[in-house]
Motif scaffolding. Structure first.
Motif, short mmCIF file in Angstrom:
data_model
loop_
_atom_site.label_atom_id
_atom_site.label_comp_id
_atom_site.label_asym_id
_atom_site.label_seq_id
_atom_site.Cartn_x
_atom_site.Cartn_y
_atom_site.Cartn_z
N ASP A 158 0.51 5.58 -15.93
CA ASP A 158 0.70 4.31 -16.64
C ASP A 158 -0.57 3.47 -16.73
O ASP A 158 -0.53 2.35 -17.26
CB ASP A 158 1.78 3.47 -15.91
N PHE A 159 -1.67 3.97 -16.18
CA PHE A 159 -2.86 3.14 -16.02
C PHE A 159 -3.37 2.56 -17.35
O PHE A 159 -3.90 1.46 -17.39
CB PHE A 159 -3.96 3.92 -15.32
N LEU B 30 1.82 6.85 -6.74
CA LEU B 30 0.47 7.11 -7.26
C LEU B 30 0.45 7.93 -8.57
O LEU B 30 -0.22 7.52 -9.53
CB LEU B 30 -0.38 7.78 -6.18
N PRO B 31 1.18 9.06 -8.64
CA PRO B 31 1.13 9.82 -9.90
C PRO B 31 1.60 9.00 -11.11
O PRO B 31 1.00 9.04 -12.19
CB PRO B 31 2.09 11.00 -9.66
N TYR C 104 4.05 -2.93 -10.89
CA TYR C 104 3.36 -2.39 -9.71
C TYR C 104 2.82 -3.43 -8.74
O TYR C 104 2.54 -3.11 -7.60
CB TYR C 104 2.20 -1.49 -10.16
N LEU C 105 2.63 -4.67 -9.20
CA LEU C 105 2.04 -5.65 -8.28
C LEU C 105 3.09 -6.60 -7.72
O LEU C 105 3.19 -6.80 -6.52
CB LEU C 105 0.92 -6.44 -8.99
N TYR C 106 3.92 -7.17 -8.58
CA TYR C 106 4.84 -8.21 -8.13
C TYR C 106 6.12 -7.65 -7.54
O TYR C 106 6.84 -8.33 -6.84
CB TYR C 106 5.17 -9.17 -9.28
N SER C 107 6.44 -6.42 -7.86
CA SER C 107 7.66 -5.85 -7.28
C SER C 107 7.27 -4.53 -6.60
O SER C 107 6.19 -4.02 -6.82
CB SER C 107 8.70 -5.59 -8.37
N LEU D 87 0.83 -1.21 0.00
CA LEU D 87 0.00 0.00 0.00
C LEU D 87 0.86 1.26 0.00
O LEU D 87 0.58 2.21 -0.74
CB LEU D 87 -0.90 0.02 1.24
N LEU D 88 1.92 1.25 0.83
CA LEU D 88 2.77 2.45 0.89
C LEU D 88 3.52 2.64 -0.43
O LEU D 88 3.71 3.77 -0.89
CB LEU D 88 3.75 2.35 2.07
N PHE D 89 3.91 1.52 -1.06
CA PHE D 89 4.57 1.62 -2.37
C PHE D 89 3.62 2.27 -3.38
O PHE D 89 4.01 3.17 -4.14
CB PHE D 89 4.99 0.23 -2.84
N ILE D 90 2.36 1.80 -3.36
CA ILE D 90 1.36 2.35 -4.31
C ILE D 90 1.15 3.84 -4.03
O ILE D 90 1.08 4.66 -4.96
CB ILE D 90 0.04 1.56 -4.21
#
Lengths: 97, 267
Positions: B74-75, B68-69, B89-92, B61-64
């Motif tokens: 990249d969304f 965030l920007p 963003y998910l695995y690392s 969560l803190l990584f995300i």
């Protein structure tokens, strides 16, 4: 009365052992290691519940150890698996991010 | 240095392997401490599991939050290049402080749910945090991530030759090893405090102040720039300052309570 129910937490201990064994076996089949992680967590919860119920038998201990090994190995195999795919993706020039 | 190890033809990342070894040592540690834990002994395994799950959620969560920007920018790739998006963003990407506070929250939730003393659970489980962390940092060293600045003089540095992350063929400060050693010393200190029967919250205060200070100083030696900065301080340094403040407040509160208690017993 069922033999398993005469010992407190015995059903949970046995289920934990089964989850632990399956989670270790599933390491070796690529993406199934994700199932190892899930089964490892379930096995640990079941082993913890059995202990809370007062069960400290060898089956429960084996369930706890195998579930822990299954969980850690599953995480490791899954990360390795994902890393391999990531490297392949980068080499193929498909990674845009 | 040694990013991967080959076991039975399978390539395993050293980072994950060392973190797993650290977790096994942590389990052995609390199993050893469990013998004198009385009623809590039956709960330690589940509390540890709650802590582990909390650690993963908090670190992610803190990584995300810190990214965030970039994630918003990249969304669009989530649909066009899902694998690369998840890889990034998910695995690392895990942030230590998020993991620490997530783990503490996980154990707190378990204590609340089971109506157990959070303080007593902390006393038994807190030393496992620096123990796992120490092995994790050795894993960082093997992978070459979280690397240090170029060493001056060069003889004090270590050279990576085939790292995918650290700059190769330049002597770098082995900051990961410094942190691994210091954090392992912190584990020994906390384990001794626990053995002496010190309260869990006092141990947490010592941990927050000590680790915050270690991390704040070591951040100046780090050479990786992808951590994120606000002004001239890295996000980890700002979080270290927060941890030091929180630890100092806990210590002050304990000192104030002890003083008040001694005054009331004197009168």
């Amino acid at each position: 009365m069922d033999r398993n129910e005469s010992i407190p937490g015995q059903s949970a201990a046995t289920a934990s052992l089964v989850c632990g064994i399956i989670s270790v076996v599933l390491w070796f089949f690529g993406y199934s290691s994700l199932v190892s992680v899930i089964l490892g967590i379930i096995g640990l919860v079941l082993a913890g519940n059995a202990k809370r119920a007062g069960n400290n038998s060898g089956i429960r201990t084996a369930g706890f150890v195998l579930s822990l090994i299954g969980l850690l190995g599953g995480v490791l195999a899954f990360i390795a698996c994902i890393a391999c795919v990531g490297v392949v993706g980068i080499l193929a020039g498909t990674t845009a991010i | 240095m040694f990013p991967y190890i080959h076991v039975f033809g399978k390539q395993l990342p050293m980072y994950g392997l060392l973190a797993a070894v650290g977790t096994i040592f942590a389990v052995l540690y609390f199993k050893y401490r469990e013998k004198g834990a009385g009623r809590l002994a039956a709960h330690l395994e589940l509390a540890f599991l709650y802590g582990l799950v909390g650690t993963f959620i908090g670190a992610k969560l803190l990584f995300i939050l810190t990214q965030l920007p970039q994630i918003i920018a990249d969304f669009a790739y989530l649909h066009t290049d899902t694998q690369a998006f998840l890889q990034k963003y998910l695995y690392s990407g895990f942030v230590f402080y998020g993991g620490l506070f997530g783990g503490l929250a996980g154990v707190y939730l378990y204590a609340r749910h089971q109506r157990l003393s959070y303080d007593a659970l902390l006393q038994l489980l807190l030393p496992t945090v620096p123990l796992i962390h120490s092995f994790g940092r050795m894993g960082c060293f093997c992978m070459g991530c979280c690397y240090g600045k170029a060493a001056q003089p060069a003889t004090l540095g270590l050279v990576f030759h085939a790292s995918q992350i650290a700059p190769n063929d330049i002597p770098l400060i082995p900051v990961q090893l410094y942190e691994a050693i210091l954090v392992f010393i912190l584990f020994i200190v906390l384990a001794r405090m626990a053995k002496q029967g010190k309260k869990g919250k006092s141990m947490l205060a010592v941990y927050l102040v000590a680790y915050g200070t270690i991390r704040f100083i070591l951040e100046f030696l780090r050479g990786d720039t992808y951590r994120g900065f606000i002004g001239w301080l890295s996000i980890s340094q700002l979080l270290s300052l927060l941890a030091i403040c929180l630890g100092s407040w806990l210590l002050w509160k304990k000192h104030y309570k002890t003083k008040q208690h001694s005054v009331s017993t004197d009168s």
